[in-house]
Design a protein around this motif. Sequence first.
Motif, PDB file in Angstrom:
ATOM      1  N   PHE A  62      17.375  44.380  -1.103  1.00 52.86           N
ATOM      2  CA  PHE A  62      16.655  45.593  -0.725  1.00 52.86           C
ATOM      3  C   PHE A  62      15.378  45.778  -1.552  1.00 52.86           C
ATOM      4  CE2 PHE A  62      21.026  46.853   0.674  1.00 52.86           C
ATOM      5  CZ  PHE A  62      20.744  46.869   2.025  1.00 52.86           C
ATOM      6  N   HIS A  75      14.001  51.259   1.586  1.00 52.84           N
ATOM      7  CA  HIS A  75      14.651  50.117   0.955  1.00 52.84           C
ATOM      8  C   HIS A  75      14.901  50.378  -0.526  1.00 52.84           C
ATOM      9  CE1 HIS A  75      14.630  47.437   4.361  1.00 52.84           C
ATOM     10  NE2 HIS A  75      13.359  47.681   4.583  1.00 52.84           N
ATOM     11  N   PHE A  89      20.196  48.330   8.586  1.00 51.24           N
ATOM     12  CA  PHE A  89      20.100  48.062   7.148  1.00 51.24           C
ATOM     13  C   PHE A  89      21.228  48.765   6.392  1.00 51.24           C
ATOM     14  CE2 PHE A  89      15.564  46.724   7.664  1.00 51.24           C
ATOM     15  CZ  PHE A  89      15.668  45.534   6.964  1.00 51.24           C
ATOM     16  N   SER A 114      11.671  46.234  -0.168  1.00 48.17           N
ATOM     17  CA  SER A 114      10.890  47.380  -0.629  1.00 48.17           C
ATOM     18  C   SER A 114       9.503  46.952  -1.062  1.00 48.17           C
ATOM     19  CB  SER A 114      11.618  48.073  -1.787  1.00 48.17           C
ATOM     20  OG  SER A 114      10.873  49.171  -2.280  1.00 48.17           O
TER      21      SER A 114
END
Length: 453
Positions: A107, A389, A42, A111
């Motif tokens: 992201f 995230h 990521f 999340s």
Amino acid sequence: MGACMALCSIASCASCLCGTAPCLLCGCCPSSNNSTITRLVFSFFLLLGTLVSVIMILPGMETQLRKIPGFCQGGTTIPGIQNHVNCDVIVGYKSVYRMCFAMACFFFLFSAIMIRVRSSKDPRAAIQNGFWFFKFLILVGITVGAFFIPDGTFHDVWFYFGIVGSFMFILIQLILLIDFAHSWNEVWVRNAEEGNSKCWFSGLLFFTIVHYALAFAAIVLFYLYYTKPDDCTEHKFFISFNLILCVIVSVVSILPKVQDASPQSGLLQSSLITLYTMYVTWSAMTNNPNRQCNPSLLSLVSNVTTVTPTSSPGVVQWWDAQGIVGLVIFLFCTFYASIRSSNNAQVNRLMQTEEGGGSDGVAEVGKDGVRHAVDNEEDGVTYSYSFFHFHLFLASLYIMMTLTNWYKPDVSTQAMQSTMPAVWVKISSSWLGLALYLWTLVAPLVLPDRDFN
């Protein structure tokens, strides 16, 4: 032969993108634990988006694109083919805003999806730890869609999102630097007690002196170049106040009671935090719209004293020194956040990670003879998927502000202007960061019943 090996390496890494959890190849990724591999991949997505943003903002990029026949509106044409691409949008600050907007949306989406994932047995953990090819397609799709966003008020609104997000990310950077400094000090002190104490303690002393020397040199240069005898009152206050705060936290870190309650505290950590505070102070002052108090680095190097009028909108200086330093610190903190496994209980609570998690896995060899990542989260996750995230979401906003020098876009005049809100956001983050570091020093004294080790 070397080319063949390189192709094999690329092929093995490509399988990482197409794999499903929890089967990522250890031969491609530098860790044998699923939790660390996932964070690294990521983070790679974030760094890839950053690299694209940097390329888009390079000086002269628009000119080069206009040379491609049939590509840019107003550029070189091909008979019978109409140029449709507006190169004013795909390069410069507009492209950075859209690229970082896409990364932030990507992201933030993950999340929200990963809220309250407790272990790898949760079906959502499979999405977190695998299906990389499809996640990459999602990121590309959001990015393409972002470039169709009309100008309107998009840049103004996203600018304020960037300021708030960057403020929060600077605090996270400081937490990671505090954690790194504590770990650094702990490891070297332990090595000194087990081996050549003179060598290790000399190393600690050397880096502590270097950090303080650089911070002191920065303060002198700040007073010399960023203040005037009858002007720049804000800068004088910023420099003096932060100097006083840094002296306070340095003294507190070596107080006998603090040392008894928290033996791992020391001047090494304080010196590193002091140096970082001076960087944030410098970064804040470079956003002051008053050019009398904010000379460009080029003018300082070339000894040119003439500055542009205060009222004229500045042209964006994309690659100034503070921006480059900010990117270096960002890269370090992003990589450290991906592989860190802190032993500090306070930092783990703040960053929502488990103590020592994700660092002792051993690669498993499957029936196909290939090493596979270890699923080390069957009993519980070693870090908060959602918070990780969210951290990358804030990092996307920080990158956007850093690459555009925290300048506010003015679409009507096609200019970028420095603003005082950016100055106060940065300087207040340095104060809050120092307060947070001071709390890590005095917390064991204020709350003696809690375990802070």
